[in-house]
Design an enzyme around this catalytic site. Sequence first.
Site, PDB file in Angstrom:
ATOM      1  N   SER A  30      -7.128  -0.714  -2.892  1.00 42.89           N
ATOM      2  CA  SER A  30      -5.670  -0.599  -3.011  1.00 42.89           C
ATOM      3  C   SER A  30      -5.154  -0.716  -4.442  1.00 42.89           C
ATOM      4  O   SER A  30      -3.956  -0.528  -4.672  1.00 42.89           O
ATOM      5  CB  SER A  30      -4.988  -1.656  -2.135  1.00 42.89           C
ATOM      6  N   LYS A  40      -3.089   2.079  -5.707  1.00 41.27           N
ATOM      7  CA  LYS A  40      -1.653   2.185  -5.442  1.00 41.27           C
ATOM      8  C   LYS A  40      -0.815   1.975  -6.704  1.00 41.27           C
ATOM      9  O   LYS A  40       0.365   2.327  -6.723  1.00 41.27           O
ATOM     10  CB  LYS A  40      -1.238   1.195  -4.360  1.00 41.27           C
ATOM     11  N   SER A  64       1.111  -3.963   0.520  1.00 37.28           N
ATOM     12  CA  SER A  64      -0.033  -3.067   0.342  1.00 37.28           C
ATOM     13  C   SER A  64      -0.136  -2.054   1.478  1.00 37.28           C
ATOM     14  O   SER A  64      -1.231  -1.673   1.899  1.00 37.28           O
ATOM     15  CB  SER A  64      -1.347  -3.857   0.229  1.00 37.28           C
TER      16      SER A  64
END
Length: 378
Positions: free
Chosen positions: A57, A60, A117
């Site tokens: 993640s 991101k 997230s």
Amino acid sequence: MKKLILAFALIVFCPIYALAQAVAPLETAARQAYLVDVSTGTSLFAKDPDVQMPTSSMSKMLTMYLVFEAIKNGKVTLNQTFPVSEHAWKQEGSRMFLNLGERAKVEDLIRGVIVQSGNDAAVTLAEGLAGSEEAFAEMMNAKAQQLGMKNSHFVNATGMPDPQHYSTAHDLATLATALIHDFPADYHYFSELEFTYNNIKQGNRNPLLYRAMNVDGLKTGHTDVGGYGLTASALRNGRRMVLVLNGMSDMQARADESAKVLDWGYREYGLYPVAKAGDTVAEARVWLGQKASVPVVAASDLDITLPRSARAGLKADAVFDQPIPAPVRKGQVVGKLIVTAPGMEHKEVPLVAAWDVDRLGFFARLSAKLHFLFHKAG
């Protein structure tokens, strides 16, 4: 022309200590690591920093860079809404818990990505900006190259595992630094501790936000193949560092190792000002000018990151040719300030004239030249 070299011990900034270049040794359980002092761009610690790795993640951050850029450029607004597609709604892993077919505000989606997230939030933003996640991935790769992320490639907006989706600790630090620098008005989202959407409250997964460490971002990551990772940034006494660790075995190791490396960086390395823009370094003689000399000043600020134990060896040399032929113009580069220290690549800052010095008139120049020749002959 005579080259003049003026050496400065810089003791005003560097009290005399026994010269020792070593810093305390550091080991980390992370498979990849990179720590940088953002103030000077100095790498303080690296462990396989350019080895390609799953980003999880932490990808991101690039998704958010493109969102913030679109907002800054007026392409979207915080209050604008994007529809939640079936593809976004079906995302596995961390979720914001969007409802299929609803329209979600961009600002809520931002918090859903950064705080929660949410993979569903990331895909909804990607589709809203580019029409499809695949098209958004092309935007990600173009932006990554523009930012100098030379060893990265992205195929989705979330960081879900894919053999063709990877980055490096070094590249993620470059991305984090760009986020902080390019979008100061939006960076605050990374320090928010919790966000509630559809009556579901979730806390920020960044463990260092809950410790008294002056950490104010950025993003965690975890997949089975990549392990536990964290890109973090701290600001202490006006000095910012960015840290990337990846490949740790569990959440506790991620928290403890990240805290250890950040504290080590601030403890072992100092930030030392060498020059401020406009500081007078020397007086240079002027040849055939209406003034006999001109102050030579630093063109810009220059700070140095060094091991605290090595600061006694910090030295600066002002190098310029004199006399400088008139006319001299304010801001004209006339030399350079070269800074050296044990174990450090030398740094330079241009030296410039502090003001204009016009040429003497014809007869005055002739007189000065005859005076020079007379004394030289004598």
